[in-house]
Design a protein around this motif. Structure first.
Motif, PDB file in Angstrom:
ATOM      1  N   GLN A 112       0.449  -1.136   0.054  1.00 60.54           N
ATOM      2  CA  GLN A 112      -0.116  -0.216  -0.207  1.00 60.54           C
ATOM      3  C   GLN A 112       0.499   1.029  -0.533  1.00 60.54           C
ATOM      4  OE1 GLN A 112      -3.302  -0.142   2.999  1.00 60.54           O
ATOM      5  NE2 GLN A 112      -2.865   2.225   3.110  1.00 60.54           N
ATOM      6  N   ASP A 254      11.187  10.175  -9.729  1.00 63.37           N
ATOM      7  CA  ASP A 254      11.596  11.690  -9.376  1.00 63.37           C
ATOM      8  C   ASP A 254      11.829  12.641  -8.829  1.00 63.37           C
ATOM      9  OD1 ASP A 254       8.321  10.593  -8.818  1.00 63.37           O
ATOM     10  OD2 ASP A 254       7.984  12.955  -8.110  1.00 63.37           O
ATOM     11  N   GLU A 280       3.114  11.863 -10.384  1.00 57.61           N
ATOM     12  CA  GLU A 280       2.021  11.838 -10.221  1.00 57.61           C
ATOM     13  C   GLU A 280       0.655  11.747 -11.317  1.00 57.61           C
ATOM     14  OE1 GLU A 280      -0.014  13.853  -6.530  1.00 57.61           O
ATOM     15  OE2 GLU A 280       1.640  13.697  -4.975  1.00 57.61           O
TER      16      GLU A 280
HETATM   17  P1  GDP Z   1      -1.206   2.541  -3.592  1.00 55.30           P
HETATM   18  O1  GDP Z   1      -1.867   2.078  -2.771  1.00 55.30           O
HETATM   19  O2  GDP Z   1       0.178   1.410  -4.302  1.00 55.30           O
HETATM   20  O3  GDP Z   1      -2.269   2.482  -4.485  1.00 55.30           O
HETATM   21  O4  GDP Z   1      -0.492   4.166  -4.194  1.00 55.30           O
HETATM   22  P2  GDP Z   1      -1.589   5.622  -5.316  1.00 55.30           P
HETATM   23  O5  GDP Z   1      -1.273   4.258  -6.231  1.00 55.30           O
HETATM   24  O6  GDP Z   1      -2.795   5.471  -4.450  1.00 55.30           O
HETATM   25  O7  GDP Z   1       0.160   6.475  -4.949  1.00 55.30           O
HETATM   26  C1  GDP Z   1       0.283   7.311  -3.238  1.00 55.30           C
HETATM   27  C2  GDP Z   1       0.423   8.197  -3.772  1.00 55.30           C
HETATM   28  O8  GDP Z   1       1.749   8.323  -4.382  1.00 55.30           O
HETATM   29  C3  GDP Z   1      -0.068   9.190  -4.668  1.00 55.30           C
HETATM   30  O9  GDP Z   1      -0.009  10.291  -3.498  1.00 55.30           O
HETATM   31  C4  GDP Z   1       0.651   8.694  -5.560  1.00 55.30           C
HETATM   32  O10 GDP Z   1      -0.152  10.313  -6.558  1.00 55.30           O
HETATM   33  C5  GDP Z   1       1.606   9.064  -5.992  1.00 55.30           C
HETATM   34  N1  GDP Z   1       2.305   8.830  -6.625  1.00 55.30           N
HETATM   35  C6  GDP Z   1       2.682   7.033  -6.821  1.00 55.30           C
HETATM   36  N2  GDP Z   1       3.529   7.471  -8.129  1.00 55.30           N
HETATM   37  C7  GDP Z   1       4.669   8.241  -8.649  1.00 55.30           C
HETATM   38  C8  GDP Z   1       5.147   8.451  -8.722  1.00 55.30           C
HETATM   39  O11 GDP Z   1       5.929   7.757  -9.705  1.00 55.30           O
HETATM   40  N3  GDP Z   1       6.147  10.367  -7.940  1.00 55.30           N
HETATM   41  C9  GDP Z   1       5.769  10.389  -7.197  1.00 55.30           C
HETATM   42  N4  GDP Z   1       6.083  11.856  -6.848  1.00 55.30           N
HETATM   43  N5  GDP Z   1       4.520  10.314  -6.561  1.00 55.30           N
HETATM   44  C10 GDP Z   1       4.025   8.977  -7.091  1.00 55.30           C
END
Ligand code: GDP
Length: 299
Positions: A112, A254, A280
């Motif tokens: 997560q 990034d 993001e």
């Molecule tokens: P999950 O719980 O694994 O599904 O995670 P999410 O997809 O909800 O992502 C968690 C947070 O990390 C969100 O605010 C995304 O926008 C951010 N996020 C995801 N990938 C990246 C990335 O490559 N770079 C940055 N800076 N933020 C990211």
């Protein structure tokens, strides 16, 4: 992505290239600094050690130190070794997913907060725009309704269909429904965004394994947070042991992370990094190209 490592290495190599004539001892001293820089970037110890040894074996001895531009020769050897450690299999095209025989299931797994849902949508958008594929996305995170809604919102934003949410289903039932809908709806690909947890536990693994068994995915992509360095590699090892992973997506590259995960991943897990997340936004994803990454590391 590799600012600190890159800065450290260019310091070492600037000195080396300015020096003109080089002795084996000069090369050894420089490579000791390279080793420290790799460790500070959170590259795992055996990988850093093997890396430096491979460069040393090729860079010491008469051919290099007696050449006209010995410093540049050393840099070239380091570059080639970086590409080697990043790539593993030079034949494989990291950006190509196995999505023949539609509808092709892609299983997305990870902890997560790793960026799994975001990456699912980014890849769906990419498949749609770059390869003209019809993609269906489904969230299997029955414990977190917000995660299901998040995928739906992203789907609307990028113009990719999501499987309608039906309350009370378990992840296996959702996976089966996604398969049926993907077949009947003429989709090329369906992506299953599994539940994540903060840590790898029995239930997470059991659930992902049950979904894998019904979906029989063509690709199982593990999403890991690139900022977590060696932990990212440990997570990948564990997921691969328990579920089987076909490739890795490193997110948050990034950020000012130390980048070590990128260098250790293939050597330790044997699994290729296929994509890197760079922000993001929905377009902030790139294929992992060892040549380009090595170029960035060397500045
Ligand atoms: P999950 O719980 O694994 O599904 O995670 P999410 O997809 O909800 O992502 C968690 C947070 O990390 C969100 O605010 C995304 O926008 C951010 N996020 C995801 N990938 C990246 C990335 O490559 N770079 C940055 N800076 N933020 C990211």
């Amino acid at each position: 992505m590799f600012e600190n490592l890159s800065e450290r290495l260019s310091g070492v190599f600037d000195r080396l290239t300015k020096q003109g004539a080089l002795s084996d001892e000069d090369v050894k001293t420089a490579l000791r600094e390279v080793r420290v820089a790799l460790l500070e970037a959170d590259v795992s110890l055996p990988v850093a050690r093997d890396f430096v040894k491979a460069v040393q074996d090729k860079a010491t001895g008469q051919a290099v130190t007696r050449s006209i531009t010995p410093g540049q020769q050393v840099v070239k050897i380091v570059h080639d070794e970086l590409v080697h450690v990043l790539a593993g299999d030079p034949e494989a095209d990291p950006g190509k997913l196995k999505i023949d025989n539609p509808p092709a299931p892609i299983l997305m797994v990870g902890l997560q907060g790793s960026g799994k849902t975001t990456t699912t949508a980014k890849l769906a958008k990419r498949l749609k725009e770059k390869e003209g594929k019809r993609v269906l996305m489904a969230s299997l995170d029955v414990n977190r309704p917000a995660a299901m809604e998040q995928l739906q919102i992203l789907g609307t934003q990028i113009g990719v269909d999501t499987l309608p949410i039906v309350k009370g289903e378990d992840p296996v039932q959702i996976a089966k429904r996604a398969k049926t809908q993907a077949s009947m709806g003429g989709y090329d690909v369906y992506m299953l965004d599994t539940a994540g947890r903060l840590h790898i536990d029995q239930e997470l693994i059991a659930q992902a394994a049950a979904v894998r068994d019904v979906a029989n995915p063509r690709e199982t992509l593990l999403v890991v947070d690139g900022l977590t360095g060696q932990d990212a590699v440990n997570v990948a090892t564990e997921f691969d042991d328990k579920i089987g992973v076909s490739g890795v997506v490193l997110t948050r590259m990034d950020g000012d992370g130390r980048g070590g995960a990128a260098l250790s991943m293939r050597a330790i897990t044997g699994k290729p990094i296929k994509f890197v997340g760079l922000g993001e936004k929905m377009d902030a994803i790139e294929t992992f190209e060892p040549e380009r990454i090595a170029g960035r590391i060397l500045g």
